[in-house]
Write a protein that holds these residues in place. Structure first.
Motif, PDB file in Angstrom:
ATOM      1  N   ALA A  13       0.839  -1.201   0.000  1.00 44.39           N
ATOM      2  CA  ALA A  13       0.000   0.000   0.000  1.00 44.39           C
ATOM      3  C   ALA A  13       0.876   1.254   0.000  1.00 44.39           C
ATOM      4  O   ALA A  13       1.954   1.284   0.578  1.00 44.39           O
ATOM      5  N   MET A  14       0.371   2.298  -0.652  1.00 45.97           N
ATOM      6  CA  MET A  14       1.078   3.573  -0.778  1.00 45.97           C
ATOM      7  C   MET A  14       0.266   4.659  -0.080  1.00 45.97           C
ATOM      8  O   MET A  14      -0.939   4.786  -0.300  1.00 45.97           O
ATOM      9  N   ALA A  15       0.910   5.442   0.812  1.00 46.51           N
ATOM     10  CA  ALA A  15       0.225   6.529   1.504  1.00 46.51           C
ATOM     11  C   ALA A  15      -0.039   7.674   0.531  1.00 46.51           C
ATOM     12  O   ALA A  15       0.872   8.146  -0.148  1.00 46.51           O
ATOM     13  N   VAL A  16      -1.306   8.116   0.458  1.00 45.41           N
ATOM     14  CA  VAL A  16      -1.719   9.147  -0.488  1.00 45.41           C
ATOM     15  C   VAL A  16      -2.616  10.155   0.237  1.00 45.41           C
ATOM     16  O   VAL A  16      -3.544   9.750   0.947  1.00 45.41           O
ATOM     17  N   PRO A  17      -2.378  11.478   0.080  1.00 41.67           N
ATOM     18  CA  PRO A  17      -3.292  12.459   0.659  1.00 41.67           C
ATOM     19  C   PRO A  17      -4.542  12.604  -0.201  1.00 41.67           C
ATOM     20  O   PRO A  17      -4.457  12.698  -1.418  1.00 41.67           O
ATOM     21  N   GLU A  18      -5.713  12.628   0.440  1.00 40.28           N
ATOM     22  CA  GLU A  18      -6.979  12.770  -0.279  1.00 40.28           C
ATOM     23  C   GLU A  18      -7.882  13.742   0.472  1.00 40.28           C
ATOM     24  O   GLU A  18      -7.645  14.060   1.635  1.00 40.28           O
ATOM     25  N   GLY A  19      -8.965  14.162  -0.179  1.00 42.06           N
ATOM     26  CA  GLY A  19      -9.935  15.032   0.463  1.00 42.06           C
ATOM     27  C   GLY A  19      -9.286  16.305   0.945  1.00 42.06           C
ATOM     28  O   GLY A  19      -8.550  16.984   0.225  1.00 42.06           O
ATOM     29  N   ALA A  20      -9.534  16.641   2.215  1.00 39.68           N
ATOM     30  CA  ALA A  20      -8.978  17.853   2.811  1.00 39.68           C
ATOM     31  C   ALA A  20      -7.671  17.565   3.531  1.00 39.68           C
ATOM     32  O   ALA A  20      -7.296  18.261   4.465  1.00 39.68           O
ATOM     33  N   GLY A  21      -6.968  16.522   3.076  1.00 36.90           N
ATOM     34  CA  GLY A  21      -5.685  16.182   3.673  1.00 36.90           C
ATOM     35  C   GLY A  21      -5.673  14.876   4.431  1.00 36.90           C
ATOM     36  O   GLY A  21      -4.758  14.596   5.203  1.00 36.90           O
ATOM     37  N   VAL A  22      -6.694  14.030   4.215  1.00 36.54           N
ATOM     38  CA  VAL A  22      -6.745  12.718   4.854  1.00 36.54           C
ATOM     39  C   VAL A  22      -5.723  11.798   4.198  1.00 36.54           C
ATOM     40  O   VAL A  22      -5.618  11.750   2.969  1.00 36.54           O
ATOM     41  N   THR A  23      -4.978  11.055   5.018  1.00 32.87           N
ATOM     42  CA  THR A  23      -4.043  10.067   4.480  1.00 32.87           C
ATOM     43  C   THR A  23      -4.748   8.732   4.314  1.00 32.87           C
ATOM     44  O   THR A  23      -5.320   8.197   5.273  1.00 32.87           O
ATOM     45  N   VAL A  24      -4.746   8.219   3.090  1.00 32.73           N
ATOM     46  CA  VAL A  24      -5.290   6.891   2.822  1.00 32.73           C
ATOM     47  C   VAL A  24      -4.162   6.006   2.293  1.00 32.73           C
ATOM     48  O   VAL A  24      -3.153   6.497   1.793  1.00 32.73           O
ATOM     49  N   TYR A  25      -4.360   4.705   2.424  1.00 32.39           N
ATOM     50  CA  TYR A  25      -3.361   3.740   1.946  1.00 32.39           C
ATOM     51  C   TYR A  25      -3.940   3.058   0.717  1.00 32.39           C
ATOM     52  O   TYR A  25      -4.918   2.339   0.796  1.00 32.39           O
ATOM     53  N   ARG A  26      -3.315   3.342  -0.433  1.00 31.76           N
ATOM     54  CA  ARG A  26      -3.876   2.966  -1.732  1.00 31.76           C
ATOM     55  C   ARG A  26      -3.056   1.855  -2.376  1.00 31.76           C
ATOM     56  O   ARG A  26      -1.832   1.862  -2.344  1.00 31.76           O
ATOM     57  N   THR A  27      -3.776   0.928  -2.987  1.00 30.92           N
ATOM     58  CA  THR A  27      -3.123  -0.140  -3.758  1.00 30.92           C
ATOM     59  C   THR A  27      -3.636  -0.068  -5.199  1.00 30.92           C
ATOM     60  O   THR A  27      -2.941   0.418  -6.082  1.00 30.92           O
TER      61      THR A  27
END
Length: 288
Positions: A13-27
């Motif tokens: 998984a790769m940490a990605v900023p989304e929305g108003a700065g939420v960190t999500v872990y994306r694959t």
């Protein structure tokens, strides 16, 4: 790390900023795996620090696909420009068919600091991309759980044997499971023939198809019979197990818009900029 391991492909998984700065872990949806037809994105939210997620996902549009949101811990309030609203609590889930267009927001509610959940984007075939939008939303106790001596399996979309989820996807035949495997025990799963399948381990570790699988890793089984055979490590393991039927159509994507041609994307942008984006009120199905 070599991304290919014998009979599986392993994607950290790769940490990605989304929305108003939420960190999500994306694959799925990250550079390593842009699309995995019919799946467009898999995001994992996991934090016990409210600063990581409390800003949430303010109003944003979607067109041309469906989203599936599954909460494990914490709450996610959502509302859209058509007046629909709801609150996803622990164990609950929502299928949102954005189709012709939805503008909505998803805002976390703090619950003892812990927030965990998943969002999966599923493509829509060209013939259904401009359908009316729909919601299907269900609380935790609406989903069947299969218990065995080795593992428990919550059925969230589709069916496994006699265990049938309230959410059904007739277009891409998605099956989505939350599986917890006891320490040292086995989970063996045969995916439907012709489907695209994946496993995302988000708690613990283990061996899948003979290879070591660390936490926060997506596994794509690459066996001729589309089988995943897993042995949990000493602390057990928990994973999302999913499959779907590929659509096999061109994908043209621009942020939250997923269509089949560049011209359709250009039209979508014009619709959004001219406030002609949301054309139909969403239909809502809930168990409460």
């Amino acid at each position: 790390m070599n991304a290919f391991v014998n009979s599986s492909r392993l994607i950290p998984a790769m940490a990605v900023p989304e929305g108003a700065g939420v960190t999500v872990y994306r694959t799925i949806g990250a550079p390593t795996l842009r699309n995995y037809d019919p799946f467009l994105l898999l995001d994992h939210i996991s934090s016990d620090n409210p600063d990581d997620y409390i800003a949430g996902f303010p109003a944003h549009p979607h067109r041309g696909f469906s989203t599936f949101t599954y909460m494990i811990d914490g709450h996610m309030e959502h509302q859209d420009s058509m007046g629909n609203s709801g609150d996803l609590g622990p164990g609950s889930a929502q299928w949102m068919k954005a189709a012709s267009g939805i503008i909505h927001s998803e805002m976390p509610k703090q619950d003892n600091g812990l927030m965990r959940g998943f969002q999966l984007w599923i493509n829509l075939p060209a013939a259904y991309k401009m359908d009316h939008p729909e919601y299907q939303e269900f609380s935790a106790d609406a989903f069947p759980v299969v218990e065995t001596p080795d593992y428990s399996m919550k059925v969230l979309i589709g069916n496994i044997g006699n265990a049938k989820a309230p959410i059904v996807d007739n277009l891409t035949e998605v099956v989505y499971l939350d599986v917890t495997v006891k320490p040292g025990k086995r989970f063996h799963h045969a995916f439907p023939v012709g489907s695209r399948s994946f496993v995302y381990v988000f708690e613990g570790t283990g061996q899948g198809n003979g290879e070591n699988i660390p936490t926060h890793s997506l596994v794509i089984p690459d066996t001729e019979d589309n089988v995943f055979d897993f042995i949990a490590g000493p602390d057990g393991a928990r994973m999302v197990v999913a499959s779907g039927k590929p659509i096999d159509e061109p994908i043209v994507r621009y942020g939250p818009f997923v269509m089949n041609t560049r011209e359709q994307i250009d039209q979508t942008m014009r619709d959004y900029q001219s406030n002609d984006f949301v054309r139909n009120r969403a239909w809502v199905k809930r168990d409460h």
